[in-house]
Write an enzyme that holds these catalytic residues in place. Structure first.
Site, mmCIF file in Angstrom:
data_model
loop_
_atom_site.group_PDB
_atom_site.id
_atom_site.type_symbol
_atom_site.label_atom_id
_atom_site.label_comp_id
_atom_site.label_asym_id
_atom_site.label_seq_id
_atom_site.Cartn_x
_atom_site.Cartn_y
_atom_site.Cartn_z
ATOM 1 N N LEU A 84 0.830 -1.221 0.000
ATOM 2 C CA LEU A 84 0.000 0.000 0.000
ATOM 3 C C LEU A 84 0.859 1.263 0.000
ATOM 4 C CD1 LEU A 84 -2.950 -1.049 2.347
ATOM 5 C CD2 LEU A 84 -2.817 -1.161 -0.140
ATOM 6 N N ASP A 141 5.521 -5.982 2.100
ATOM 7 C CA ASP A 141 6.490 -5.463 1.147
ATOM 8 C C ASP A 141 7.070 -6.647 0.375
ATOM 9 O OD1 ASP A 141 9.144 -4.434 0.129
ATOM 10 O OD2 ASP A 141 8.444 -2.645 1.175
ATOM 11 N N ILE A 155 7.395 3.009 -9.460
ATOM 12 C CA ILE A 155 7.032 3.262 -10.861
ATOM 13 C C ILE A 155 7.416 4.643 -11.388
ATOM 14 C CG2 ILE A 155 5.073 1.658 -10.854
ATOM 15 C CD1 ILE A 155 3.300 4.298 -10.765
ATOM 16 N N TYR A 203 14.990 3.642 -13.376
ATOM 17 C CA TYR A 203 13.752 2.876 -13.597
ATOM 18 C C TYR A 203 13.883 1.991 -14.838
ATOM 19 C CZ TYR A 203 8.805 1.987 -14.717
ATOM 20 O OH TYR A 203 7.595 1.399 -15.038
ATOM 21 N N LYS A 209 13.732 -2.078 -14.749
ATOM 22 C CA LYS A 209 12.687 -2.823 -15.474
ATOM 23 C C LYS A 209 13.335 -3.840 -16.432
ATOM 24 C CE LYS A 209 8.813 -2.431 -14.790
ATOM 25 N NZ LYS A 209 7.963 -2.888 -13.705
ATOM 26 N N ASN A 237 2.245 3.625 -22.866
ATOM 27 C CA ASN A 237 1.605 4.401 -21.785
ATOM 28 C C ASN A 237 0.209 3.861 -21.510
ATOM 29 O OD1 ASN A 237 3.647 6.231 -23.095
ATOM 30 N ND2 ASN A 237 3.088 7.428 -21.310
ATOM 31 N N ILE A 289 1.485 21.674 -19.633
ATOM 32 C CA ILE A 289 2.166 20.696 -20.483
ATOM 33 C C ILE A 289 3.654 21.037 -20.508
ATOM 34 C CG2 ILE A 289 2.444 19.932 -22.884
ATOM 35 C CD1 ILE A 289 -0.574 20.194 -23.241
ATOM 36 N N GLY A 322 15.303 14.408 -20.204
ATOM 37 C CA GLY A 322 15.102 12.971 -20.400
ATOM 38 C C GLY A 322 13.760 12.624 -21.041
HETATM 39 N N1 LIG Z 1 1.354 2.864 -15.839
HETATM 40 C C1 LIG Z 1 2.027 2.608 -16.961
HETATM 41 O O1 LIG Z 1 1.844 3.320 -17.986
HETATM 42 C C2 LIG Z 1 3.001 1.451 -17.024
HETATM 43 C C3 LIG Z 1 3.635 1.179 -18.249
HETATM 44 C C4 LIG Z 1 4.525 0.103 -18.305
HETATM 45 C C5 LIG Z 1 4.758 -0.690 -17.196
HETATM 46 N N2 LIG Z 1 4.127 -0.396 -16.012
HETATM 47 C C6 LIG Z 1 4.391 -1.277 -14.871
HETATM 48 O O2 LIG Z 1 3.164 -1.811 -14.396
HETATM 49 C C7 LIG Z 1 3.235 -2.099 -12.990
HETATM 50 C C8 LIG Z 1 2.071 -1.487 -12.262
HETATM 51 O O3 LIG Z 1 2.086 -0.073 -12.465
HETATM 52 P P1 LIG Z 1 0.869 0.875 -12.039
HETATM 53 O O4 LIG Z 1 0.847 2.005 -13.005
HETATM 54 O O5 LIG Z 1 -0.359 0.050 -11.825
HETATM 55 O O6 LIG Z 1 1.413 1.440 -10.670
HETATM 56 P P2 LIG Z 1 0.742 1.525 -9.205
HETATM 57 O O7 LIG Z 1 1.652 2.358 -8.367
HETATM 58 O O8 LIG Z 1 -0.692 1.929 -9.315
HETATM 59 O O9 LIG Z 1 0.819 0.019 -8.730
HETATM 60 C C9 LIG Z 1 1.992 -0.512 -8.131
HETATM 61 C C10 LIG Z 1 1.587 -1.172 -6.824
HETATM 62 O O10 LIG Z 1 2.772 -1.720 -6.233
HETATM 63 C C11 LIG Z 1 2.713 -1.480 -4.841
HETATM 64 N N3 LIG Z 1 4.087 -1.475 -4.311
HETATM 65 C C12 LIG Z 1 5.062 -0.543 -4.541
HETATM 66 N N4 LIG Z 1 6.178 -0.882 -3.880
HETATM 67 C C13 LIG Z 1 5.910 -2.046 -3.227
HETATM 68 C C14 LIG Z 1 6.668 -2.909 -2.383
HETATM 69 N N5 LIG Z 1 7.939 -2.615 -2.069
HETATM 70 N N6 LIG Z 1 6.081 -4.024 -1.892
HETATM 71 C C15 LIG Z 1 4.782 -4.324 -2.193
HETATM 72 N N7 LIG Z 1 4.020 -3.544 -2.963
HETATM 73 C C16 LIG Z 1 4.572 -2.422 -3.496
HETATM 74 C C17 LIG Z 1 2.044 -0.126 -4.684
HETATM 75 O O11 LIG Z 1 1.471 0.054 -3.397
HETATM 76 C C18 LIG Z 1 0.999 -0.188 -5.806
HETATM 77 O O12 LIG Z 1 -0.244 -0.673 -5.348
HETATM 78 C C19 LIG Z 1 4.607 -1.571 -12.536
HETATM 79 O O13 LIG Z 1 5.497 -2.669 -12.487
HETATM 80 C C20 LIG Z 1 5.011 -0.605 -13.649
HETATM 81 O O14 LIG Z 1 6.411 -0.506 -13.755
HETATM 82 C C21 LIG Z 1 3.266 0.648 -15.901
#
Ligand SMILES: NC(=O)c1ccc[n+]([C@@H]2O[C@H](COP(=O)([O-])OP(=O)(O)OC[C@H]3O[C@@H](n4cnc5c(N)ncnc54)[C@H](O)[C@@H]3O)[C@@H](O)[C@H]2O)c1
Length: 307
Positions: A33, A51, A76, A140, A144, A169, A199, A266
């Site tokens: 959370l 965690d 993220i 990041y 990844k 995205n 923007i 970046g």
């Molecule tokens: N949003 C995008 O456009 C996008 C694009 C490509 C990849 N991703 C990947 O998708 C995944 C989810 O992204 P999202 O946008 O839903 O983000 P989000 O932050 O909504 O979800 C990530 C979740 O991970 C939990 N979290 C973070 N650190 C933690 C830890 N140490 N232990 C346990 N839980 C932990 C957070 O509480 C959160 O609920 C990520 O791996 C992100 O890199 C997202």
């Protein structure tokens, strides 16, 4: 079949969990959370507030015996990974190794993991396909991509299947609009509140926006199929940030003029990705066009604001 979903209280995972539960999968969620929201957690899922770096994770995996793991929990934010690379690597690399080790000890069959367009840097050709050279511009991006290597190694050492979904995205309901949240979420909330968004740069940056429910479909299809490897999940459609902003104004019948601020260091000029490989392999394609996806997203934020 049982699926352990890390990050299940977050934006993308909560949609995946809802879809898997509709499809009769049994779901356990691990989320600290840190960023997610308990409101997002499907009531039919079993929830562990933990965690991913917690040494007790293995015990949970051995107790729950999941068939599959969806490993979405992550730090993220690109800027946060630049400001605090130790924390980024600690969660995204060490946390992931903890999940991989737990998966190995609990005999997990397959792991699905989301990588990101952040691993490509400024593209050398477009659309970006799975062979595109990698040029990471942030911690990041590095973390990844590093996980992609670990997944390959766990497949070769322990025969754990894996699918990496390199997503463009992602946007849709439940995305966080605070801080470094997604641009669609920020525009939607600001315009609904009659506030003026800002923007960065001239707004002519090109992006590829994929709807979160289509992404959830890609996860489900990857889980059901016997594919392994790396696949893009995107729309192969270009839209500038200015066009995106205009489209949201049009849907809302508003004409709020935004402000512009200097480009962020970046920031990539143009990025969109081909989804040919996953389409040919398992037939996935994006079903939701941008207008429909934006309408559904706006409906979500309207409801949220009226609560
Ligand atoms: N949003 C995008 O456009 C996008 C694009 C490509 C990849 N991703 C990947 O998708 C995944 C989810 O992204 P999202 O946008 O839903 O983000 P989000 O932050 O909504 O979800 C990530 C979740 O991970 C939990 N979290 C973070 N650190 C933690 C830890 N140490 N232990 C346990 N839980 C932990 C957070 O509480 C959160 O609920 C990520 O791996 C992100 O890199 C997202």
């Amino acid at each position: 079949m049982k699926v352990m979903v890390t990050g299940g209280a977050g934006f993308i995972s909560s949609h995946i969990v809802d879809l898997l539960i509709e499809n009769n999968y049994e779901i356990c969620i691990i989320d600290s959370l840190e960023h997610g929201n308990t409101e997002n957690i499907n009531k039919k899922a079993k929830f562990y507030k933990m965690d991913i770096r917690d040494p007790g994770i293995t015990e949970v995996f051995i107790k729950e015996k999941p068939d599959f793991v969806i490993h979405n929990a992550a730090q993220i934010s690109v800027p946060a990974s630049v400001d605090d690379p130790m924390n980024d690597a600690s969660i995204n690399i060490l946390g992931t190794i903890n999940i991989l080790e737990a998966s190995r000890k609990a005999n997990v069959k397959k792991i699905i993991y989301p990588a990101s367009a952040a691993i490509f840097g400024e593209p050398s050709y477009l659309p970006i396909d799975e062979q595109h050279p990698l040029e990471m511009l942030s911690g990041y991006g590095i973390t990844k991509h590093t996980v992609e290597h670990y997944l390959k190694v766990y497949k070769s050492l322990y025969n754990i299947d894996f699918v990496v979904l390199r997503c463009s995205n992602i946007y849709g309901p439940r995305q966080d609009s605070s801080g470094e949240g997604g641009v669609v979420a920020i525009f939607c909330e600001k315009l609904l509140n009659d506030e003026i968004p800002c923007i960065y740069g001239d707004g002519e940056q090109i992006r590829d926006f994929v709807y979160v429910k289509d992404v959830a479909d890609a996860y489900l299809m990857s889980l059901k199929s016997n594919i392994n490897g790396i696949y893009n999940v995107a729309t192969n459609t270009k839209i500038s940030i200015n066009e995106l902003y205009k489209e949201i104004n049009v849907i809302l019948h508003k004409n709020i003029v935004c402000t512009y601020a200097p480009e962020r260091r970046g920031d990539i000029r143009e990025s969109y990705m081909s989804y040919d490989k996953i389409n040919k392999k398992i037939g996935w394609e994006p079903e939701t066009n941008l207008t429909k996806g934006l309408q559904e997203t706006l409906n979500y934020y309207k409801n949220k604001l009226s609560r």
